[in-house]
Design a protein around this motif. Structure first.
Motif, PDB file in Angstrom:
ATOM      1  N   MET A 226       8.002  -0.105  -0.968  1.00  0.00           N
ATOM      2  CA  MET A 226       8.373  -1.372  -1.465  1.00  0.00           C
ATOM      3  C   MET A 226       8.070  -1.669  -2.944  1.00  0.00           C
ATOM      4  O   MET A 226       8.845  -2.514  -3.523  1.00  0.00           O
ATOM      5  N   VAL A 227       6.934  -1.278  -3.406  1.00  0.00           N
ATOM      6  CA  VAL A 227       6.731  -1.567  -4.830  1.00  0.00           C
ATOM      7  C   VAL A 227       7.582  -0.966  -5.779  1.00  0.00           C
ATOM      8  O   VAL A 227       8.356  -1.635  -6.614  1.00  0.00           O
ATOM      9  N   GLU A 228       8.104   0.141  -5.492  1.00  0.00           N
ATOM     10  CA  GLU A 228       9.453   0.811  -6.432  1.00  0.00           C
ATOM     11  C   GLU A 228      10.414   0.003  -6.263  1.00  0.00           C
ATOM     12  O   GLU A 228      11.301   0.049  -6.991  1.00  0.00           O
ATOM     13  N   ASP A 233      14.575  -3.519  -8.726  1.00  0.00           N
ATOM     14  CA  ASP A 233      15.429  -5.006  -8.791  1.00  0.00           C
ATOM     15  C   ASP A 233      15.084  -5.753  -9.828  1.00  0.00           C
ATOM     16  O   ASP A 233      15.453  -6.809  -9.977  1.00  0.00           O
ATOM     17  N   GLY A 234      14.196  -5.217 -10.585  1.00  0.00           N
ATOM     18  CA  GLY A 234      14.006  -6.097 -11.991  1.00  0.00           C
ATOM     19  C   GLY A 234      12.642  -6.971 -11.841  1.00  0.00           C
ATOM     20  O   GLY A 234      12.282  -7.451 -12.822  1.00  0.00           O
ATOM     21  N   ALA A 235      11.896  -6.778 -10.867  1.00  0.00           N
ATOM     22  CA  ALA A 235      10.541  -7.385 -10.699  1.00  0.00           C
ATOM     23  C   ALA A 235       9.472  -6.819 -11.576  1.00  0.00           C
ATOM     24  O   ALA A 235       8.969  -5.706 -11.628  1.00  0.00           O
ATOM     25  N   GLY A 236       8.862  -7.811 -12.357  1.00  0.00           N
ATOM     26  CA  GLY A 236       7.419  -7.454 -13.106  1.00  0.00           C
ATOM     27  C   GLY A 236       6.223  -7.311 -12.466  1.00  0.00           C
ATOM     28  O   GLY A 236       6.387  -7.373 -11.333  1.00  0.00           O
ATOM     29  N   TRP A 238       3.849  -9.492 -12.121  1.00  0.00           N
ATOM     30  CA  TRP A 238       3.670 -10.578 -11.631  1.00  0.00           C
ATOM     31  C   TRP A 238       4.555 -10.920 -10.240  1.00  0.00           C
ATOM     32  O   TRP A 238       4.305 -11.111  -9.165  1.00  0.00           O
ATOM     33  N   GLY A 239       5.994 -10.494 -10.419  1.00  0.00           N
ATOM     34  CA  GLY A 239       6.790 -10.429  -9.530  1.00  0.00           C
ATOM     35  C   GLY A 239       6.302  -9.513  -8.181  1.00  0.00           C
ATOM     36  O   GLY A 239       6.401  -9.771  -6.895  1.00  0.00           O
ATOM     37  N   VAL A 240       5.992  -8.309  -8.423  1.00  0.00           N
ATOM     38  CA  VAL A 240       5.582  -7.408  -7.587  1.00  0.00           C
ATOM     39  C   VAL A 240       4.332  -7.911  -6.592  1.00  0.00           C
ATOM     40  O   VAL A 240       4.268  -7.742  -5.316  1.00  0.00           O
ATOM     41  N   PHE A 241       3.258  -8.424  -7.617  1.00  0.00           N
ATOM     42  CA  PHE A 241       2.291  -9.043  -6.843  1.00  0.00           C
ATOM     43  C   PHE A 241       2.522 -10.320  -5.811  1.00  0.00           C
ATOM     44  O   PHE A 241       1.908 -10.168  -4.786  1.00  0.00           O
ATOM     45  N   ARG A 242       3.291 -11.077  -6.603  1.00  0.00           N
ATOM     46  CA  ARG A 242       3.598 -12.337  -5.544  1.00  0.00           C
ATOM     47  C   ARG A 242       4.507 -11.956  -4.495  1.00  0.00           C
ATOM     48  O   ARG A 242       4.246 -12.454  -3.328  1.00  0.00           O
ATOM     49  N   TYR A 243       5.275 -11.096  -4.508  1.00  0.00           N
ATOM     50  CA  TYR A 243       6.340 -11.067  -3.267  1.00  0.00           C
ATOM     51  C   TYR A 243       6.286  -9.659  -2.582  1.00  0.00           C
ATOM     52  O   TYR A 243       6.915  -9.393  -1.438  1.00  0.00           O
ATOM     53  N   VAL A 244       5.536  -8.877  -3.041  1.00  0.00           N
ATOM     54  CA  VAL A 244       5.134  -7.725  -2.238  1.00  0.00           C
ATOM     55  C   VAL A 244       3.509  -7.577  -1.842  1.00  0.00           C
ATOM     56  O   VAL A 244       3.306  -7.464  -0.542  1.00  0.00           O
ATOM     57  N   THR A 245       2.955  -7.548  -2.651  1.00  0.00           N
ATOM     58  CA  THR A 245       1.242  -7.250  -2.557  1.00  0.00           C
ATOM     59  C   THR A 245       0.602  -8.519  -1.804  1.00  0.00           C
ATOM     60  O   THR A 245      -0.088  -8.184  -0.817  1.00  0.00           O
ATOM     61  N   LEU A 246       0.978  -9.766  -2.263  1.00  0.00           N
ATOM     62  CA  LEU A 246       0.241 -10.753  -1.660  1.00  0.00           C
ATOM     63  C   LEU A 246       0.684 -11.173  -0.298  1.00  0.00           C
ATOM     64  O   LEU A 246      -0.338 -11.378   0.392  1.00  0.00           O
ATOM     65  N   PRO A 247       1.784 -11.017   0.172  1.00  0.00           N
ATOM     66  CA  PRO A 247       2.341 -11.132   1.601  1.00  0.00           C
ATOM     67  C   PRO A 247       1.509 -10.215   2.446  1.00  0.00           C
ATOM     68  O   PRO A 247       1.028 -10.446   3.379  1.00  0.00           O
TER      69      PRO A 247
END
Length: 332
Positions: A226-228, A233-236, A238-247
């Protein structure tokens, strides 16, 4: 047509169906019980020793606390010179009508909120950084975290008293080496907010290791695929943390936050020892305020009432914690 063609095919008898279970068996199966009711008794038998210890250790003190909060109980009643008199809600009315009590409540809430926010932010940052370092660095950091976590509170408080001492504190000496800064002789406990900030730093220092270790374990459950995919998809970062890690870490974060609120609302030894057993008015939290009312003013009834009100304030937090634990159990 041959004789073989005129032979009547043999009929296959229908499959025999099992008789339906009796209503009692259906009810036991629905409730997860074994036949004979033995399954329902096994969990209670396993929990019995723990429940017995809880009743013996917590049952009597809690019952005594509730009883004292509805009585007039001072030194005369303690030594048996006068009988304890039932006053109903008199102690609660007096406490709730005291402006000092509400000042202490507000100070406790602000103090606990600050401790929780700094603990969770620092714990999350350290846990994320540990994912980026080599294995031996991670091992050394974890050893340091466990060592600080296992340090007794009294020892940690004594160390912090030395660090922030006005005359011999190493922090004042280090800060004074900065250009234009003169901190020699500065008393960090001359004002309540500054002194409570030092105590807050002590509480956060003791709580961060548990948060870091727990969040590090949670981060191992974040799928790398999911991180890869998010990065493709262009997430930086912060985007990886907000939309993948945090949930994915949300249940763990909610649990840690709730536990931190409960622990930080009940801070006592850090304030008590840091102020040499006599916290000033601007350092009073609900725990020390209840202690002073009971054992300094010798009004055990009002001290019990304040302690009981503190428990009531925490019941909402405990309810949130139990709800989250049940949610986690349902997901698993």
């Amino acid at each position: 047509m041959s004789a073989a063609d005129t032979t009547t095919p043999a009929k296959v008898p229908p499959a025999r169906q099992a008789p339906p279970p009796p209503p009692a068996a259906k009810e036991r199966a629905r409730n997860g019980q074994r036949p004979g009711g033995a399954g329902a008794a096994v969990p209670w038998a396993l929990l019995a020793p723990c429940l017995l210890v809880l009743v013996l250790v917590l049952g009597y003190p809690l019952a005594r606390l509730v009883t004292l909060s509805f009585q007039e109980f001072g030194q005369s009643q303690l030594w048996g010179f006068l009988p304890a008199e039932f006053v109903g809600l008199g102690n609660f009315t007096e406490v709730l009508g005291d402006g000092e009590f509400w000042t202490v409540v507000l100070r406790t809430v602000v103090f606990a909120a600050g401790c929780v926010v700094f603990t969770m932010v620092a714990g999350m940052l350290i846990a994320l950084l540990l994912q980026q370092v080599s294995g031996w660095v991670k091992i050394l950091v974890n050893i340091a975290l466990v060592a600080s976590w296992g340090m007794p509170i009294i020892v940690a408080t004594t160390v912090f008293k030395w660090l922030f001492d006005a005359d011999y504190g190493i922090l004042n000496a280090l800060l004074s080496k900065l250009p234009g800064v003169e901190m020699i002789g500065h008393n960090w406990f001359a004002s309540g907010p500054e002194g409570l900030a030092v105590i807050m730093l002590l509480v956060v220092w003791g709580a961060v290791p548990f948060v870091v270790i727990t969040l590090s374990a949670g981060l191992t459950q974040v799928p790398k695929e999911m991180v890869e995919a998010a990065r493709l998809d262009g997430a930086g970062a912060w985007g990886v943390f907000r939309y993948v890690t945090l949930p994915i870490l949300k249940p763990v974060i909610v649990m840690l936050t709730t536990l931190s609120v409960i622990w930080d609302m009940g801070v006592f030894p850090q304030v008590f020892v840091m102020r040499n057993g006599h916290p000033e008015a601007e350092f009073q939290l609900l725990t020390t305020y209840s202690y002073d009312k009971a054992f300094v003013v010798n009004d055990y009834a009002q001290g019990s009432a304040i302690a009981l009100l503190t428990v009531v304030l925490l019941l909402g937090v405990v309810a949130v914690y139990m709800r989250q634990m049940l949610k986690i159990g349902d997901v698993e």
